[in-house]
Design an enzyme around this catalytic site. Structure first.
Site, mmCIF file in Angstrom:
data_model
loop_
_atom_site.group_PDB
_atom_site.id
_atom_site.type_symbol
_atom_site.label_atom_id
_atom_site.label_comp_id
_atom_site.label_asym_id
_atom_site.label_seq_id
_atom_site.Cartn_x
_atom_site.Cartn_y
_atom_site.Cartn_z
ATOM 1 N N ASP A 206 -39.868 -4.832 24.007
ATOM 2 C CA ASP A 206 -40.095 -4.699 22.580
ATOM 3 C C ASP A 206 -38.799 -4.292 21.872
ATOM 4 O OD1 ASP A 206 -42.016 -4.508 20.317
ATOM 5 O OD2 ASP A 206 -41.449 -2.388 20.365
ATOM 6 N N GLU A 274 -37.281 -9.030 22.961
ATOM 7 C CA GLU A 274 -37.523 -9.339 21.553
ATOM 8 C C GLU A 274 -36.270 -8.959 20.770
ATOM 9 O OE1 GLU A 274 -40.541 -8.227 17.860
ATOM 10 O OE2 GLU A 274 -40.173 -6.776 19.458
#
Length: 501
Positions: A206, A274
């Site tokens: 993330d 990400e």
């Protein structure tokens, strides 16, 4: 150059399917999906659909301020989703069916209810004080700098007890870890080992570029184009600044080299980050010298618009940026973005599926996109996404609605008399797995055919790509080639074809 006779790693040839666990399958009757629900649907994923790996969004213990991206324990399962035993059974069953399992790792921030942060904010002298980013006010009493939260407002919250500000790049309930503290680094890498020891095949990381900021906390300059990012969706006041100091400091590459060393110790494991960066050279740097991330996520097509020339330009830019040791990847939808069928238009959802599954590189398919689900209209009084509540127009609820498996109440996701955590999309009665499996011309059956074709033809899962120029302006056409085999793929606004030679 690729040796077309050399076996490729599974993550290069495979197709990844993202599962948002809250919305996939409820087995407890509480209207919320769970790990056993994913296990129950593995047959659909492996056999009916035919994907190669699943990426599971966070299922960790969490107060759910950001639906699991505020982690309060990195080495356990939220009781709402099940138990560690349930997770182990899911992994074992997935592997038995030939599916790899990728999980989310959230390294930039914890929950404010994580024991580390509770200790950190307890006093200025606590041993974990420096595990997070704390700063005094400026001499005039103002915030430490001008950094902004992606979810709206300043990236700093004042703590009355200790008289300092703490940094949070997202919600105030998500304080940023201080990755410059070696104790933090060691503790977070221990969480990686915990899940590797439980046989996960990789990690989706993330906001991977956020973990290292400018240590001097320099103010961000104002943006040259405050109206929005040319390559991405508008994000309101956040776009008023060039985000050059609050993320992506060059030291971030040291973190991912260390992570890669750990992954390599466990063998055939995978990492994808990400990373919302729109300078191709900076983006490609996350591959390192084949010693950092296996891939940085490529989001360039999500907000490209359905235009053949623009899409081709972005594909060619990606191909030019990926280093010789790297491998491309593509994604057209995820839990943060408007549904593909709404963004590109329902008439283009089928063509978009062809594009995603025939380009060179690893594709990631978001749950429900195989049905061409539309973005659900969630009224303001029913919204749950904290981003949408704080910043009007940014809600992600509409792309997170439960998976419709069957017609009828509950739609096979939950019991007929149970209210799901989010309401189903308006077309769930007609647009569901059961109905589409029975319709030879459905989007689901098209994607099943494409996945089978991709698996069967080496040109589609490992071949080169070359664009064709002598085509109409509204057509994107390319040839994939490997081992003497060619597949030509023309994609237009409303029709598509694939020719084998």
């Amino acid at each position: 150059m690729i040796d077309h006779n050399e076996p490729l790693e599974w993550w290069k040839t495979g197709v990844v399917y993202q599962v948002y666990p809250r919305s996939f399958q409820d087995t407890t009757g509480n209207g919320i999906g769970d790990l056993n629900g994913i296990t129950e649907r593995l047959g659909y994923l492996a056999d009916t659909l035919g994907v190669d790996a699943i990426w599971i969004s966070p299922f960790y213990p969490s107060p759910m301020a950001d639906f699991g991206y505020d982690v309060s324990d990195y080495t356990n399962v939220h009781p709402m989703f099940g138990t560690l035993d349930d997770f182990d059974r899911l992994v074992a069953e997935a592997h038995h069916r030939g599916l790899r399992v990728i999980i989310d790792w959230v390294p930039n921030h914890t929950s404010d209810q994580h024991p580390w942060f509770i200790e950190s904010r307890s006093s200025l002298r606590n041993s974990k004080r420096d595990w997070y980013v704390w700063r005094d006010s400026n001499p005039d009493g103002s915030l430490p700098n001008n950094w902004q939260s992606e979810f709206g407002g300043p990236a700093w919250t004042y703590d009355d007890r200790t008289g300092q500000w703490y940094l949070h790049s997202f919600l105030a309930e998500q304080p940023d870890l201080n990755w410059r503290n070696p104790e933090v680094t060691a503790a977070m890498f221990d969480t990686v080992r915990f899940w590797l020891d439980r046989d996960v095949d990789g990690f989706r990381i993330d906001v991977a570029h956020y973990v290292m900021k400018d240590p001097a906390l320099t103010d961000n300059p104002t943006a040259a184009d405050p109206d929005g990012m040319a390559h991405f969706k508008p994000m309101g006041p956040f776009n008023a600044w060039e985000h050059v100091h609050d993320r992506g400091h060059p030291d971030v590459h040291l973190v991912y080299r260390d992570l890669r060393t750990i992954l390599d110790e466990y063998g055939d494991r995978f990492s994808i980050g990400e990373i919302h960066i729109f300078d191709w050279d900076e983006w490609a740097a996350y591959y390192g010298n084949d010693d950092e991330l296996h891939m940085p996520f490529n989001f360039s097509l999500i907000w490209a618009g359905w235009n053949a020339a623009i899409i081709r330009k972005r594909i060619e830019s990606l191909e030019a940026a990926v280093p010789p040791h790297g491998w491309p990847n593509y994604v057209l939808g995820n839990h943060d973005e408007q549904r593909l069928a709404t963004r590109y238009g329902p008439e283009n959802a089928r063509a978009a599926a062809v594009l995603l599954l025939t380009l060179r590189g690893q594709p990631t398919l978001y749950y429900g996109d195989e049905l061409a689900l539309r973005e659900a209209n969630v009224p303001p009084e029913s919204q749950q996404d904290p981003w949408g509540i704080r910043v009007p127009g940014m809600s992600r609820d509409g792309c997170r609605t439960p998976m419709p498996w069957t017609p009828g109440a509950g739609h096979g996701f939950t019991e007929p008399d149970v209210e799901p955590w989010l309401a189903f999309g308006e077309d769930a009665e007609t647009r569901n797995v059961e109905r589409q499996l029975g319709d030879a011309g459905s989007t689901l059956n098209l994607i099943r055919q494409l996945l089978a074709l991709r698996r069967r033809r080496s040109s589609l899962h490992r071949g080169t790509i070359a664009f064709l120029d002598e085509v109409p302006n509204d057509v994107l056409a390319f040839v994939r080639q490997a081992e003497g085999e060619q597949t030509m793929v023309p994609v237009s606004y409303t029709h598509l074809r694939a020719h084998e030679t």
